[in-house]
Scaffold this motif. Sequence first.
Motif, PDB file in Angstrom:
ATOM      1  N   ILE A 266       0.692  -1.249   0.009  1.00 51.27           N
ATOM      2  CA  ILE A 266      -0.124  -0.031   0.224  1.00 51.27           C
ATOM      3  C   ILE A 266       1.330   1.301   0.168  1.00 51.27           C
ATOM      4  O   ILE A 266       0.351   2.363  -0.912  1.00 51.27           O
ATOM      5  N   LEU A 267       1.416   0.586   0.716  1.00 55.27           N
ATOM      6  CA  LEU A 267       2.979   2.407   0.985  1.00 55.27           C
ATOM      7  C   LEU A 267       3.885   2.589  -0.125  1.00 55.27           C
ATOM      8  O   LEU A 267       4.182   3.703  -0.040  1.00 55.27           O
ATOM      9  N   GLN A 268       3.707   1.361  -1.493  1.00 59.30           N
ATOM     10  CA  GLN A 268       4.770   1.447  -2.159  1.00 59.30           C
ATOM     11  C   GLN A 268       4.158   2.263  -3.273  1.00 59.30           C
ATOM     12  O   GLN A 268       4.202   3.293  -3.904  1.00 59.30           O
ATOM     13  N   LEU A 269       2.381   2.268  -3.136  1.00 58.93           N
ATOM     14  CA  LEU A 269       2.026   2.569  -4.705  1.00 58.93           C
ATOM     15  C   LEU A 269       1.408   4.099  -4.070  1.00 58.93           C
ATOM     16  O   LEU A 269       1.339   5.040  -4.849  1.00 58.93           O
TER      17      LEU A 269
ATOM     18  N   ASN B 235      12.574  -0.110   9.664  1.00 57.19           N
ATOM     19  CA  ASN B 235      13.702   1.441   8.600  1.00 57.19           C
ATOM     20  C   ASN B 235      13.316   0.872   7.645  1.00 57.19           C
ATOM     21  O   ASN B 235      13.667   1.066   6.304  1.00 57.19           O
ATOM     22  N   LYS B 236      11.929  -0.121   7.657  1.00 53.17           N
ATOM     23  CA  LYS B 236      10.834  -0.325   5.645  1.00 53.17           C
ATOM     24  C   LYS B 236      10.786   0.420   5.588  1.00 53.17           C
ATOM     25  O   LYS B 236      10.377   0.689   4.066  1.00 53.17           O
ATOM     26  N   ILE B 237       9.528   1.823   6.733  1.00 51.78           N
ATOM     27  CA  ILE B 237       8.916   2.553   6.091  1.00 51.78           C
ATOM     28  C   ILE B 237       9.530   4.259   6.828  1.00 51.78           C
ATOM     29  O   ILE B 237      10.459   3.794   7.682  1.00 51.78           O
ATOM     30  N   ILE B 238       9.187   5.237   6.023  1.00 51.58           N
ATOM     31  CA  ILE B 238       9.396   6.644   6.939  1.00 51.58           C
ATOM     32  C   ILE B 238       8.217   7.470   7.567  1.00 51.58           C
ATOM     33  O   ILE B 238       7.607   6.833   6.303  1.00 51.58           O
ATOM     34  N   VAL B 239       8.681   8.038   7.641  1.00 51.17           N
ATOM     35  CA  VAL B 239       7.871   9.737   8.028  1.00 51.17           C
ATOM     36  C   VAL B 239       8.329  10.623   7.532  1.00 51.17           C
ATOM     37  O   VAL B 239       8.846  10.960   8.204  1.00 51.17           O
TER      38      VAL B 239
END
Length: 302
Positions: free
Chosen positions: A256-259, A286-290
Amino acid sequence: MNKIVFGPINSRRFGLSVGIDLSPSQKQCNFDCVYCELKAAKPVKKSLIYPSIVEVIEEVKKFIHTKVEFDFLTLTANGEPSLYPYLKELVQELNKIKKEKKLLILSNGSAVLNSESFDALLDIDVVKFSLDSAIEKTFYRIDRALKDIKINNMIEKMILFSQKFKGDLIIEVLIVKGLNDTQEEILALNDVLGKIKPLRVDFGTIDRPPAYPVKGVSLSKLQELSTYINSVPIVIAKHNYTNKKMDFTTKELLKILQLRAQSEFDINNNFTQTSKDNLQYLLKENKIIVENLAGVKFYKKV
């Protein structure tokens, strides 16, 4: 003269905002938007009744001395604030006294069409433009602008402004039922937004009594239309969310966050606690960031 400074108002998208009304006595705008919460009024080319720079600065100083907490000094108006004839000088004076606070302007977007207001906005911390349609016929039906205001010209100037502007640029899109609520409309906007490259887009609909007999769309329709915007981060600016919460695994969240980056509003209102826990796990790994985009947090895949 009516009150110039008001607030602070707690805005979901801009924190605590203190308003500076540059047309406190009457509506003065070069648009007459169908969804405007002010009474319908014939569009005008310039403001004729307005407070002096001295009056504005004195009122702002008085408020600052009260030591009330706030985040933004917001230039607004009963209409379009960029029609204020001494905008550049006023911005310069406000920048001298704002200290650590940020200066924000809420413009219908036409500010870019005037070279003086264009230059004035370059010295503001956060600029919010409205852009309800990239199609000329729809633009006039919704925004009822002066006929010498051409949407293609305005978009071209917005692109130029974005290239020169060093602050945070926000675009607001307001959906009106039966006017700009089609796939064709949103895809045209998506193309234009990809060229303007704002920091984020606030995507909403009518939730206050409008000047004309028009209606907003449902939250589900707003969410459906928002999926056609993939060129820039988007916030669904809707106050009422459904009670339905969604469960996502870590794998699903990464997809979802990639798209599409998700705003904190989407997560707080649409995700179950399990989904939120999985989100926090991905953050720790550390696979996603804010990212903080002008006061709104967005979660995205690294």
